[in-house]
Design an enzyme around this catalytic site. Sequence first.
Site, PDB file in Angstrom:
ATOM      1  N   ALA A  25      17.477  11.683 -18.650  1.00  0.00           N
ATOM      2  CA  ALA A  25      17.661  13.111 -18.918  1.00  0.00           C
ATOM      3  C   ALA A  25      19.062  13.569 -18.519  1.00  0.00           C
ATOM      4  CB  ALA A  25      16.607  13.913 -18.151  1.00  0.00           C
ATOM      5  N   ASP A 142       7.106   8.436  -1.220  1.00  0.00           N
ATOM      6  CA  ASP A 142       6.550   8.941   0.042  1.00  0.00           C
ATOM      7  C   ASP A 142       6.267  10.451   0.036  1.00  0.00           C
ATOM      8  OD1 ASP A 142       6.982   6.370   0.881  1.00  0.00           O
ATOM      9  OD2 ASP A 142       8.859   6.836   1.913  1.00  0.00           O
ATOM     10  N   ARG A 169     -13.023  -1.281  -3.764  1.00  0.00           N
ATOM     11  CA  ARG A 169     -14.396  -0.824  -3.546  1.00  0.00           C
ATOM     12  C   ARG A 169     -15.401  -1.793  -4.201  1.00  0.00           C
ATOM     13  NH1 ARG A 169     -16.596   3.116  -0.995  1.00  0.00           N
ATOM     14  NH2 ARG A 169     -14.814   4.469  -0.701  1.00  0.00           N
ATOM     15  N   GLY A 200     -12.520   8.600  -1.583  1.00  0.00           N
ATOM     16  CA  GLY A 200     -13.695   8.674  -0.724  1.00  0.00           C
ATOM     17  C   GLY A 200     -13.608   7.733   0.467  1.00  0.00           C
ATOM     18  N   ARG A 265     -12.384  -6.404   6.679  1.00  0.00           N
ATOM     19  CA  ARG A 265     -11.119  -7.055   6.308  1.00  0.00           C
ATOM     20  C   ARG A 265      -9.995  -6.025   6.374  1.00  0.00           C
ATOM     21  NH1 ARG A 265     -14.095 -10.771   6.551  1.00  0.00           N
ATOM     22  NH2 ARG A 265     -14.291 -12.564   5.149  1.00  0.00           N
TER      23      ARG A 265
HETATM   24  O1  F6P Z   1      10.623   5.039   0.960  1.00  0.00           O
HETATM   25  C1  F6P Z   1       9.844   4.252   0.144  1.00  0.00           C
HETATM   26  C2  F6P Z   1       9.259   3.094   0.918  1.00  0.00           C
HETATM   27  O2  F6P Z   1       8.506   2.317   0.019  1.00  0.00           O
HETATM   28  C3  F6P Z   1       8.419   3.489   2.139  1.00  0.00           C
HETATM   29  O3  F6P Z   1       7.126   3.858   1.799  1.00  0.00           O
HETATM   30  C4  F6P Z   1       8.496   2.242   2.960  1.00  0.00           C
HETATM   31  O4  F6P Z   1       8.389   2.550   4.321  1.00  0.00           O
HETATM   32  C5  F6P Z   1       9.865   1.705   2.651  1.00  0.00           C
HETATM   33  O5  F6P Z   1      10.277   2.289   1.440  1.00  0.00           O
HETATM   34  C6  F6P Z   1       9.917   0.200   2.502  1.00  0.00           C
HETATM   35  O6  F6P Z   1      11.237  -0.156   2.339  1.00  0.00           O
HETATM   36  P1  F6P Z   1      11.709  -1.578   1.818  1.00  0.00           P
HETATM   37  O7  F6P Z   1      11.327  -1.705   0.386  1.00  0.00           O
HETATM   38  O8  F6P Z   1      13.173  -1.551   2.014  1.00  0.00           O
HETATM   39  O9  F6P Z   1      10.997  -2.591   2.654  1.00  0.00           O
END
Ligand code: F6P
Length: 371
Positions: A25, A142, A169, A200, A265
């Site tokens: 874009a 995130d 699940r 859930g 697990r």
């Molecule tokens: O910020 C995105 C993310 O995937 C986070 O969820 C995670 O903590 C981090 O990056 C993992 O980073 P890398 O891919 O450098 O190990």
Amino acid sequence: MANFRRIGILSSGGDAPGMNAAIRAATRRALSQGFEVMGILGGYSGLLGAADESDPDVVRQRYLRPLESSSVSNIVTRGGTILYSSRCPEFATPEGMEKALRACDKYQIDAIIAIGGDGTFRGATDLTNHGIPSIGIPATIDNDISATEQTIGFDTALNTALGLFDALRDTAESHARCIVTEVMGNKCGFLSLYLAIATGAISVAIPEVSFDRDYAIRKIRQAREEYGKRGIIAICSEGMPKVNGKNYGEDFKDEIIRETGIDTRFTNLGHTIRGGNPTLRDRLTASQMGVEAVNHLLENKSNLVMCVHENRITSCDINYALTLDHMYKDKLVDGELDRFTGFEIAQMKAHCVARRAKVERLYQMAYNICM
Ligand code: F6P
């Protein structure tokens, strides 16, 4: 009208589905307004690499690639980023900035659109301060940028994870097992929280709210013993602290076995939720942000980060966004608030209160409705 000619676009930090839609874009909007577009490869390291490279073929292959309309064809559907990504600590040093500025000068990059998370925005504001107007687009699975209600990639990661939880699940149900599942999110629990509600999960542990392990164990025991529940899913956010050097989720799994005897697990979804084709929502948000980022530059506005606020695309000052984030994450440093007016500080505080209340509300809701 802006007094520059060539816009650089980069993606940096963890890749997120929808980055390509933003690149497409922004590229097409810029081209339509008569600008040239330079794709910077591998985030800020692309700029640094280009500074000292004299072979134009190497520059083109590794660091900087001019983008035409056709270069961004068919990428709106794809996860990852065609511009590649990296984390580049060198960029935060004075030598790194000197190289980046040299590259901008050498390749006549007059403005930059930086797609990524908070580290990416720190880079963008540094560039603006050194005379390269820059705009940030928030993209990280995130959803941990406080200034925006939604980051690009969050929605896709949630939907990808949904499928994986459904699969978990099936197997949990077949073997009458509990599965403690770790979900990415850095120090932010939004991914885990939304997923707990939508899948859930019997319990969810996130860094923002103190986790009552005894209560969670009681709930698990009750689900099995009183309601005869076979498959049980517990979610644990990546950002939970280690316990005696052990991963929080693994330790919780051991405790469930010890306390309930349920076959349990541990599994970690890890990077699987970071890829994949972006959802409609991410494609749309990314496209709108890409266009608006260019529009801002055209109007000579910079040092902004694009945001979603009440379902509208808006923007705010990058320094405001970074400090708001520090406030939300209790990471303010001495004097950080000095540059802001009383009104802005009050606004930030109200924002943090509302965001925390939202997390708390969703957390309570997850515990109320999930079993
Ligand atoms: O910020 C995105 C993310 O995937 C986070 O969820 C995670 O903590 C981090 O990056 C993992 O980073 P890398 O891919 O450098 O190990």
